[in-house]
Design a protein around this motif. Structure first.
Motif, PDB file in Angstrom:
ATOM      1  N   ALA A 173       0.833  -1.210   0.000  1.00  0.00           N
ATOM      2  CA  ALA A 173       0.000   0.000   0.000  1.00  0.00           C
ATOM      3  C   ALA A 173       0.864   1.255   0.000  1.00  0.00           C
ATOM      4  CB  ALA A 173      -0.926  -0.016   1.209  1.00  0.00           C
ATOM      5  N   LYS A 174       1.925   1.237   0.809  1.00  0.00           N
ATOM      6  CA  LYS A 174       2.809   2.416   0.909  1.00  0.00           C
ATOM      7  C   LYS A 174       3.444   2.741  -0.439  1.00  0.00           C
ATOM      8  CE  LYS A 174       5.375   5.455   3.193  1.00  0.00           C
ATOM      9  NZ  LYS A 174       4.748   6.708   3.668  1.00  0.00           N
ATOM     10  N   LEU A 175       3.840   1.667  -1.172  1.00  0.00           N
ATOM     11  CA  LEU A 175       4.501   1.895  -2.470  1.00  0.00           C
ATOM     12  C   LEU A 175       3.507   1.951  -3.633  1.00  0.00           C
ATOM     13  CD1 LEU A 175       7.736  -0.333  -2.283  1.00  0.00           C
ATOM     14  CD2 LEU A 175       7.400   2.018  -1.543  1.00  0.00           C
ATOM     15  N   GLY A 176       2.198   1.765  -3.336  1.00  0.00           N
ATOM     16  CA  GLY A 176       1.193   1.790  -4.404  1.00  0.00           C
ATOM     17  C   GLY A 176       1.337   0.614  -5.360  1.00  0.00           C
ATOM     18  N   LEU A 177       1.720  -0.545  -4.829  1.00  0.00           N
ATOM     19  CA  LEU A 177       1.878  -1.733  -5.676  1.00  0.00           C
ATOM     20  C   LEU A 177       0.590  -2.554  -5.649  1.00  0.00           C
ATOM     21  CD1 LEU A 177       5.450  -2.852  -4.511  1.00  0.00           C
ATOM     22  CD2 LEU A 177       4.849  -1.635  -6.620  1.00  0.00           C
ATOM     23  N   ASN A 178       0.166  -2.991  -6.819  1.00  0.00           N
ATOM     24  CA  ASN A 178      -1.105  -3.723  -6.908  1.00  0.00           C
ATOM     25  C   ASN A 178      -0.900  -5.214  -6.611  1.00  0.00           C
ATOM     26  OD1 ASN A 178      -3.748  -4.348  -7.256  1.00  0.00           O
ATOM     27  ND2 ASN A 178      -3.907  -3.592  -9.368  1.00  0.00           N
ATOM     28  N   TYR A 179      -0.523  -5.489  -5.380  1.00  0.00           N
ATOM     29  CA  TYR A 179      -0.298  -6.846  -4.886  1.00  0.00           C
ATOM     30  C   TYR A 179      -1.127  -7.035  -3.629  1.00  0.00           C
ATOM     31  CZ  TYR A 179       4.094  -7.488  -7.570  1.00  0.00           C
ATOM     32  OH  TYR A 179       5.042  -7.628  -8.555  1.00  0.00           O
ATOM     33  N   THR A 180      -1.441  -8.295  -3.320  1.00  0.00           N
ATOM     34  CA  THR A 180      -2.004  -8.579  -2.003  1.00  0.00           C
ATOM     35  C   THR A 180      -1.441  -9.892  -1.471  1.00  0.00           C
ATOM     36  OG1 THR A 180      -4.016  -8.553  -0.672  1.00  0.00           O
ATOM     37  CG2 THR A 180      -4.088  -9.851  -2.688  1.00  0.00           C
ATOM     38  N   TYR A 181      -1.370 -10.006  -0.156  1.00  0.00           N
ATOM     39  CA  TYR A 181      -0.702 -11.127   0.518  1.00  0.00           C
ATOM     40  C   TYR A 181      -1.714 -11.775   1.461  1.00  0.00           C
ATOM     41  CZ  TYR A 181       3.103 -13.344   3.286  1.00  0.00           C
ATOM     42  OH  TYR A 181       3.944 -14.220   3.939  1.00  0.00           O
ATOM     43  N   LEU A 182      -1.976 -13.056   1.271  1.00  0.00           N
ATOM     44  CA  LEU A 182      -2.991 -13.752   2.070  1.00  0.00           C
ATOM     45  C   LEU A 182      -2.437 -15.025   2.696  1.00  0.00           C
ATOM     46  CD1 LEU A 182      -6.084 -13.590  -0.361  1.00  0.00           C
ATOM     47  CD2 LEU A 182      -5.583 -12.074   1.569  1.00  0.00           C
ATOM     48  N   CYS A 183      -2.939 -15.335   3.896  1.00  0.00           N
ATOM     49  CA  CYS A 183      -2.563 -16.585   4.587  1.00  0.00           C
ATOM     50  C   CYS A 183      -3.448 -17.744   4.154  1.00  0.00           C
ATOM     51  CB  CYS A 183      -2.798 -16.416   6.088  1.00  0.00           C
ATOM     52  SG  CYS A 183      -1.443 -15.711   6.959  1.00  0.00           S
ATOM     53  N   PHE A 184      -2.839 -18.899   3.940  1.00  0.00           N
ATOM     54  CA  PHE A 184      -3.596 -20.121   3.659  1.00  0.00           C
ATOM     55  C   PHE A 184      -3.153 -21.190   4.651  1.00  0.00           C
ATOM     56  CE2 PHE A 184      -3.233 -17.823  -0.389  1.00  0.00           C
ATOM     57  CZ  PHE A 184      -4.579 -17.667  -0.683  1.00  0.00           C
ATOM     58  N   GLU A 185      -4.125 -21.764   5.361  1.00  0.00           N
ATOM     59  CA  GLU A 185      -3.786 -22.821   6.323  1.00  0.00           C
ATOM     60  C   GLU A 185      -3.546 -24.116   5.568  1.00  0.00           C
ATOM     61  OE1 GLU A 185      -6.947 -22.743   9.326  1.00  0.00           O
ATOM     62  OE2 GLU A 185      -5.443 -21.933  10.700  1.00  0.00           O
ATOM     63  N   ILE A 186      -2.279 -24.407   5.329  1.00  0.00           N
ATOM     64  CA  ILE A 186      -1.887 -25.560   4.511  1.00  0.00           C
ATOM     65  C   ILE A 186      -0.856 -26.375   5.276  1.00  0.00           C
ATOM     66  CG2 ILE A 186      -0.747 -26.274   2.345  1.00  0.00           C
ATOM     67  CD1 ILE A 186      -3.382 -24.945   1.723  1.00  0.00           C
ATOM     68  N   GLY A 187      -1.154 -27.643   5.493  1.00  0.00           N
ATOM     69  CA  GLY A 187      -0.173 -28.568   6.056  1.00  0.00           C
ATOM     70  C   GLY A 187       0.394 -29.432   4.937  1.00  0.00           C
ATOM     71  N   ASN A 188       1.210 -30.408   5.284  1.00  0.00           N
ATOM     72  CA  ASN A 188       1.829 -31.263   4.265  1.00  0.00           C
ATOM     73  C   ASN A 188       0.782 -31.954   3.369  1.00  0.00           C
ATOM     74  OD1 ASN A 188       4.664 -32.532   6.212  1.00  0.00           O
ATOM     75  ND2 ASN A 188       4.308 -30.571   5.245  1.00  0.00           N
ATOM     76  N   ASP A 189      -0.367 -32.296   3.966  1.00  0.00           N
ATOM     77  CA  ASP A 189      -1.371 -33.065   3.214  1.00  0.00           C
ATOM     78  C   ASP A 189      -1.940 -32.290   2.026  1.00  0.00           C
ATOM     79  OD1 ASP A 189      -2.427 -31.329   5.144  1.00  0.00           O
ATOM     80  OD2 ASP A 189      -4.321 -32.425   5.272  1.00  0.00           O
ATOM     81  N   LYS A 190      -2.039 -30.976   2.135  1.00  0.00           N
ATOM     82  CA  LYS A 190      -2.643 -30.183   1.044  1.00  0.00           C
ATOM     83  C   LYS A 190      -1.586 -29.436   0.228  1.00  0.00           C
ATOM     84  CE  LYS A 190      -6.821 -28.951   3.616  1.00  0.00           C
ATOM     85  NZ  LYS A 190      -7.396 -27.790   4.291  1.00  0.00           N
ATOM     86  N   LEU A 191      -0.313 -29.687   0.523  1.00  0.00           N
ATOM     87  CA  LEU A 191       0.748 -28.842  -0.041  1.00  0.00           C
ATOM     88  C   LEU A 191       0.873 -28.975  -1.565  1.00  0.00           C
ATOM     89  CD1 LEU A 191       2.949 -26.808   0.632  1.00  0.00           C
ATOM     90  CD2 LEU A 191       4.515 -28.707   1.044  1.00  0.00           C
ATOM     91  N   LYS A 192       0.807 -30.195  -2.074  1.00  0.00           N
ATOM     92  CA  LYS A 192       0.966 -30.375  -3.520  1.00  0.00           C
ATOM     93  C   LYS A 192      -0.106 -29.579  -4.275  1.00  0.00           C
ATOM     94  CE  LYS A 192       1.385 -33.683  -7.280  1.00  0.00           C
ATOM     95  NZ  LYS A 192       0.657 -32.788  -8.168  1.00  0.00           N
ATOM     96  N   GLY A 193      -1.354 -29.701  -3.824  1.00  0.00           N
ATOM     97  CA  GLY A 193      -2.458 -28.971  -4.467  1.00  0.00           C
ATOM     98  C   GLY A 193      -2.255 -27.468  -4.370  1.00  0.00           C
ATOM     99  N   ALA A 194      -1.744 -27.019  -3.225  1.00  0.00           N
ATOM    100  CA  ALA A 194      -1.544 -25.577  -3.025  1.00  0.00           C
ATOM    101  C   ALA A 194      -0.438 -25.054  -3.946  1.00  0.00           C
ATOM    102  CB  ALA A 194      -1.195 -25.306  -1.561  1.00  0.00           C
ATOM    103  N   VAL A 195       0.628 -25.844  -4.111  1.00  0.00           N
ATOM    104  CA  VAL A 195       1.719 -25.400  -4.995  1.00  0.00           C
ATOM    105  C   VAL A 195       1.256 -25.429  -6.455  1.00  0.00           C
ATOM    106  CG1 VAL A 195       4.089 -25.850  -5.766  1.00  0.00           C
ATOM    107  CG2 VAL A 195       3.510 -26.075  -3.349  1.00  0.00           C
TER     108      VAL A 195
END
Ligand code: NAD
Length: 299
Positions: free
Chosen positions: A44-66
């Motif tokens: 926001a400070k630099l006016g960059l059109n990015y957003t950063y979000l948390c995803f609750e991912i353990g080893n079991d869901k990691l392949k799908g998440a990647v």
């Protein structure tokens, strides 16, 4: 309960629209993390059109998440426990430091090619640099061989530390400590040794001969916040650096001992935390994180 959003006085434009780049953080548990606050405020400070979000991912869901990083054309992600090693098998390339640490905390997606990096060590070295201290040529005593200590040792060796003396207890991290010594010996010119922490005479002498003592163990943070691996101020000398990677509490027992000894450079882990984030930020955006601003508004 809805959180109150502050700092927004009208319609948001040019941000969170159809062109927004998405960055993730994949770990479990992770809702407590300060990283979304740090990165989103920097965007926001630099006016960059990015957003950063948390995803609750353990080893079991990691392949799908990647896979989703590629499918959704995300710009990248941070990765934390329990995924730092597990994620490697799903990536296309690794940075040299990541390969040496056998761990990844940052993924960058370049048109479907995923590269893994580790920025914790960069954060450590940069946070010293911010205070006018260059790791090059330094002798460092380092306690720890886990997720923080490994990249600290590897990056310090890659950046020209003269000698690293690792001390650890003989627990489940001992094998990693041995691996760190072997890798650093094979890939860098840094002298490196490993000693059991029970050898207190060797530990004391090593600190006396060092420019830097870095504690990268869990000692000093909850539930060990009333503990320190060095309790006698006479072990330290004034001109050295005493660095505790712990950032909560802000002043650890170790730091108090060092302050009592009159050590000039006593640091907590906040600088390292901000600078590892800044290194990831630069990899994703190509821009420098406004770290002074982030420190001022968040920490
Ligand atoms: P880890 O579990 O991977 O490693 C813990 C290390 O502490 C191991 O080397 C272990 O042998 C040692 N240890 C544990 N109990 C001990 C004891 N009683 N006596 C001596 N040694 C002991 O944990 P980690 O992720 O490497 O985290 C270690 C510390 O680093 C924590 O305090 C954490 O808050 C801090 N950290 C800071 C940052 C930062 O950016 N500042 C980033 C990551 C971790």
């Amino acid at each position: 309960m809805a959180n109150k959003i502050t700092g927004v006085n009208g319609p948001i434009t040019g941000w969170l629209d159809g062109h927004t780049y998405l960055i993730g953080l994949m770990a479990y548990p992770i809702r407590h993390s300060m990283s979304p606050t740090m990165h989103n405020n920097a965007f926001a400070k630099l006016g960059l059109n990015y957003t950063y979000l948390c995803f609750e991912i353990g080893n079991d869901k990691l392949k799908g998440a990647v896979d989703a990083i590629r499918t959704l054309d995300m710009r990248g992600s941070n990765v934390s426990m329990p995924n730092k090693k597990e994620v490697i098998q799903y990536l296309d390339k690794l940075s040299p430091a990541s390969e040496m640490c056998d761990a990844v905390n940052t993924i960058v997606n370049d048109h479907g090619v995923l590269t893994g990096y580790t920025t914790d060590g960069i954060g450590f070295v940069q946070s010293l640099k911010d205070e006018g201290i260059d790791i090059k040529g330094k002798v460092m005593t380092l306690t720890g061989a886990g997720g923080a200590a490994t990249p600290i040792a590897v990056q310090s060796a890659l950046d020209g530390a003269k000698e690293i003396r690792i001390f650890n207890i003989k627990d489940d991290k001992w094998a990693q400590a041995e691996k760190n010594v072997k890798t650093i010996q094979e890939k860098t010119d840094c002298q490196v040794s490993l000693t059991e922490l029970t050898d207190q005479e060797a530990f004391k002498q090593s600190i006396a001969e060092s420019d830097i003592y870095c504690d990268a163990t869990s000692v000093g943070m909850k539930p060990l916040e009333d503990k320190t691996l060095v309790s006698d101020p006479s072990w330290f000398h004034e001109d050295m650096v005493v660095f505790d990677t712990v950032y909560a509490p802000r002043t650890t027992k170790l730091m108090k001992v060092a302050q009592k000894a009159g050590v000039k450079h006593v640091f907590d882990g906040i600088g390292m935390m901000i600078d590892q984030g800044a290194a990831s930020f630069k990899l994703w955006t190509g821009k420098d994180m406004p770290t002074d601003y982030i420190r001022e508004i968040i920490f």
